[in-house]
Design a protein around this motif. Structure first.
Motif, PDB file in Angstrom:
ATOM      1  N   ALA A  22      36.865  41.029  35.421  1.00 42.15           N
ATOM      2  CA  ALA A  22      36.296  42.349  35.674  1.00 42.15           C
ATOM      3  C   ALA A  22      34.771  42.320  35.612  1.00 42.15           C
ATOM      4  O   ALA A  22      34.097  42.862  36.494  1.00 42.15           O
ATOM      5  N   ILE A  23      34.214  41.689  34.585  1.00 41.77           N
ATOM      6  CA  ILE A  23      32.756  41.666  34.427  1.00 41.77           C
ATOM      7  C   ILE A  23      32.112  40.878  35.559  1.00 41.77           C
ATOM      8  O   ILE A  23      31.116  41.311  36.139  1.00 41.77           O
ATOM      9  N   THR A  24      32.681  39.724  35.898  1.00 40.04           N
ATOM     10  CA  THR A  24      32.130  38.923  36.992  1.00 40.04           C
ATOM     11  C   THR A  24      32.220  39.677  38.314  1.00 40.04           C
ATOM     12  O   THR A  24      31.281  39.665  39.113  1.00 40.04           O
ATOM     13  N   LEU A  73      43.042  38.433  27.437  1.00 43.43           N
ATOM     14  CA  LEU A  73      41.878  39.308  27.323  1.00 43.43           C
ATOM     15  C   LEU A  73      40.635  38.638  27.908  1.00 43.43           C
ATOM     16  O   LEU A  73      39.880  39.257  28.669  1.00 43.43           O
ATOM     17  N   VAL A  74      40.434  37.375  27.588  1.00 43.50           N
ATOM     18  CA  VAL A  74      39.284  36.638  28.133  1.00 43.50           C
ATOM     19  C   VAL A  74      39.385  36.561  29.653  1.00 43.50           C
ATOM     20  O   VAL A  74      38.401  36.780  30.366  1.00 43.50           O
ATOM     21  N   HIS A  75      40.561  36.264  30.156  1.00 43.07           N
ATOM     22  CA  HIS A  75      40.722  36.116  31.610  1.00 43.07           C
ATOM     23  C   HIS A  75      40.453  37.436  32.330  1.00 43.07           C
ATOM     24  O   HIS A  75      39.672  37.486  33.290  1.00 43.07           O
ATOM     25  N   LEU A  76      41.090  38.511  31.883  1.00 37.12           N
ATOM     26  CA  LEU A  76      40.931  39.791  32.584  1.00 37.12           C
ATOM     27  C   LEU A  76      39.531  40.366  32.405  1.00 37.12           C
ATOM     28  O   LEU A  76      38.961  40.918  33.354  1.00 37.12           O
ATOM     29  N   ALA A  77      38.966  40.234  31.207  1.00 37.82           N
ATOM     30  CA  ALA A  77      37.622  40.766  30.977  1.00 37.82           C
ATOM     31  C   ALA A  77      36.580  39.989  31.783  1.00 37.82           C
ATOM     32  O   ALA A  77      35.686  40.589  32.392  1.00 37.82           O
ATOM     33  N   SER A  78      36.699  38.663  31.808  1.00 42.29           N
ATOM     34  CA  SER A  78      35.725  37.877  32.579  1.00 42.29           C
ATOM     35  C   SER A  78      35.886  38.136  34.070  1.00 42.29           C
ATOM     36  O   SER A  78      34.893  38.155  34.812  1.00 42.29           O
ATOM     37  N   SER A 114      36.577  33.415  36.619  1.00 47.31           N
ATOM     38  CA  SER A 114      37.251  33.796  35.373  1.00 47.31           C
ATOM     39  C   SER A 114      38.148  32.684  34.845  1.00 47.31           C
ATOM     40  O   SER A 114      38.384  32.595  33.637  1.00 47.31           O
ATOM     41  N   TRP A 115      38.619  31.806  35.714  1.00 48.81           N
ATOM     42  CA  TRP A 115      39.436  30.694  35.241  1.00 48.81           C
ATOM     43  C   TRP A 115      38.616  29.716  34.405  1.00 48.81           C
ATOM     44  O   TRP A 115      39.148  29.065  33.496  1.00 48.81           O
ATOM     45  N   PHE A 116      37.323  29.602  34.674  1.00 45.77           N
ATOM     46  CA  PHE A 116      36.474  28.747  33.843  1.00 45.77           C
ATOM     47  C   PHE A 116      36.346  29.323  32.433  1.00 45.77           C
ATOM     48  O   PHE A 116      36.367  28.589  31.445  1.00 45.77           O
ATOM     49  N   PHE A 117      36.207  30.654  32.334  1.00 41.96           N
ATOM     50  CA  PHE A 117      36.167  31.291  31.020  1.00 41.96           C
ATOM     51  C   PHE A 117      37.497  31.133  30.294  1.00 41.96           C
ATOM     52  O   PHE A 117      37.534  30.916  29.081  1.00 41.96           O
ATOM     53  N   THR A 118      38.595  31.231  31.033  1.00 42.53           N
ATOM     54  CA  THR A 118      39.920  31.055  30.436  1.00 42.53           C
ATOM     55  C   THR A 118      40.088  29.635  29.922  1.00 42.53           C
ATOM     56  O   THR A 118      40.616  29.419  28.820  1.00 42.53           O
ATOM     57  N   LEU A 119      39.646  28.666  30.683  1.00 39.62           N
ATOM     58  CA  LEU A 119      39.708  27.269  30.252  1.00 39.62           C
ATOM     59  C   LEU A 119      38.875  27.053  28.988  1.00 39.62           C
ATOM     60  O   LEU A 119      39.324  26.396  28.040  1.00 39.62           O
ATOM     61  N   ALA A 120      37.669  27.622  28.954  1.00 37.90           N
ATOM     62  CA  ALA A 120      36.807  27.482  27.772  1.00 37.90           C
ATOM     63  C   ALA A 120      37.454  28.125  26.545  1.00 37.90           C
ATOM     64  O   ALA A 120      37.407  27.554  25.440  1.00 37.90           O
ATOM     65  N   SER A 121      38.074  29.289  26.712  1.00 31.15           N
ATOM     66  CA  SER A 121      38.726  29.935  25.567  1.00 31.15           C
ATOM     67  C   SER A 121      39.935  29.129  25.096  1.00 31.15           C
ATOM     68  O   SER A 121      40.198  29.056  23.893  1.00 31.15           O
ATOM     69  N   SER A 122      40.655  28.504  26.021  1.00 29.51           N
ATOM     70  CA  SER A 122      41.785  27.651  25.632  1.00 29.51           C
ATOM     71  C   SER A 122      41.310  26.469  24.800  1.00 29.51           C
ATOM     72  O   SER A 122      41.905  26.144  23.763  1.00 29.51           O
ATOM     73  N   HIS A 147      35.994  38.738  49.316  1.00 27.38           N
ATOM     74  CA  HIS A 147      35.230  37.562  48.898  1.00 27.38           C
ATOM     75  C   HIS A 147      34.737  37.714  47.454  1.00 27.38           C
ATOM     76  O   HIS A 147      34.837  36.778  46.659  1.00 27.38           O
ATOM     77  N   ILE A 148      34.202  38.887  47.119  1.00 31.82           N
ATOM     78  CA  ILE A 148      33.667  39.115  45.779  1.00 31.82           C
ATOM     79  C   ILE A 148      34.757  38.950  44.733  1.00 31.82           C
ATOM     80  O   ILE A 148      34.582  38.249  43.733  1.00 31.82           O
ATOM     81  N   TRP A 149      35.892  39.573  44.933  1.00 31.37           N
ATOM     82  CA  TRP A 149      36.928  39.544  43.903  1.00 31.37           C
ATOM     83  C   TRP A 149      37.670  38.212  43.865  1.00 31.37           C
ATOM     84  O   TRP A 149      38.184  37.801  42.821  1.00 31.37           O
ATOM     85  N   GLN A 150      37.707  37.511  44.979  1.00 28.64           N
ATOM     86  CA  GLN A 150      38.277  36.159  44.970  1.00 28.64           C
ATOM     87  C   GLN A 150      37.349  35.215  44.203  1.00 28.64           C
ATOM     88  O   GLN A 150      37.807  34.383  43.409  1.00 28.64           O
ATOM     89  N   LYS A 151      36.062  35.346  44.411  1.00 26.86           N
ATOM     90  CA  LYS A 151      35.071  34.539  43.687  1.00 26.86           C
ATOM     91  C   LYS A 151      35.113  34.869  42.193  1.00 26.86           C
ATOM     92  O   LYS A 151      35.045  33.978  41.347  1.00 26.86           O
ATOM     93  N   ALA A 152      35.231  36.148  41.858  1.00 26.82           N
ATOM     94  CA  ALA A 152      35.307  36.562  40.452  1.00 26.82           C
ATOM     95  C   ALA A 152      36.547  35.984  39.781  1.00 26.82           C
ATOM     96  O   ALA A 152      36.492  35.539  38.629  1.00 26.82           O
ATOM     97  N   ARG A 153      37.660  35.970  40.488  1.00 28.68           N
ATOM     98  CA  ARG A 153      38.893  35.411  39.931  1.00 28.68           C
ATOM     99  C   ARG A 153      38.744  33.917  39.689  1.00 28.68           C
ATOM    100  O   ARG A 153      39.166  33.390  38.662  1.00 28.68           O
ATOM    101  N   ALA A 154      38.082  33.222  40.612  1.00 25.19           N
ATOM    102  CA  ALA A 154      37.865  31.781  40.443  1.00 25.19           C
ATOM    103  C   ALA A 154      36.966  31.505  39.243  1.00 25.19           C
ATOM    104  O   ALA A 154      37.228  30.583  38.457  1.00 25.19           O
TER     105      ALA A 154
END
Length: 160
Positions: free
Chosen positions: A89-91, A82-87, A50-58, A41-48
């Motif tokens: 991991a951090i999340t 980098l933004v996707h993987l870092a966000s 991170s897509w918002f950060f990826t969208l913002a960086s795009s 659950h934690i890592w699925q939520k973190a992946r979801a």
């Protein structure tokens, strides 16, 4: 056209090192019974998230292109991954720490820490782009560390 050996070693060496670290981490977690529903659950939520950060960086990169700043495809793809993987991991780390603490993190402190990180990264990135000196990005490391520590720090209670 010349082949950049260092780039190839970094690209594929980094991928191999990442896969080995992922495999070793999962193996150790499996031995300690850490691969449960909460972990998933934690890592699925973190992946979801991170897509918002990826969208913002795009959007930020598209905005820079619209302002006439020339960006190469490799640089854009590197920043986005980098933004996707870092966000991610951090999340994931923040959520894991929060779920395993006896007292959960305060949302206001987490938001304040994230705001420090984002503001410093945005300011130093704009400064780097306008001056053409990418060394300014190194100056964003101390405020980023302070922001992360502020987000993860638990409130100190005075019991006297």
């Amino acid at each position: 056209m010349e082949v950049q050996v260092g780039g190839l070693v970094g690209l594929y060496g980094g991928a191999v090192a990442g896969i080995l670290a992922w495999w070793f981490g999962r193996r150790m977690a499996k031995k300690q019974r850490g691969l449960d529903e909460l972990h998933d659950h934690i890592w699925q939520k973190a992946r979801a998230i991170s897509w918002f950060f990826t969208l913002a960086s795009s959007y930020l990169l598209f905005t820079l292109i619209l302002f006439g700043i020339e960006l190469k495809a490799g640089m854009i793809l590197g920043v986005i991954i980098l933004v996707h993987l870092a966000s991610w991991a951090i999340t994931g780390m923040v959520l894991s720490i929060n779920m395993n603490m006896t007292e959960p993190l305060k949302p206001s402190r987490v938001k304040f820490g994230i705001a420090i990180v984002l503001v410093s990264l945005i300011i130093f990135t704009i400064l780097s782009i306008t001056t053409g000196n990418w060394w300014f990005l190194i100056a964003s490391i101390p405020p980023t560390i302070i922001g992360v520590l502020c987000a993860l720090a638990s409130e100190i209670s005075n019991e006297e």
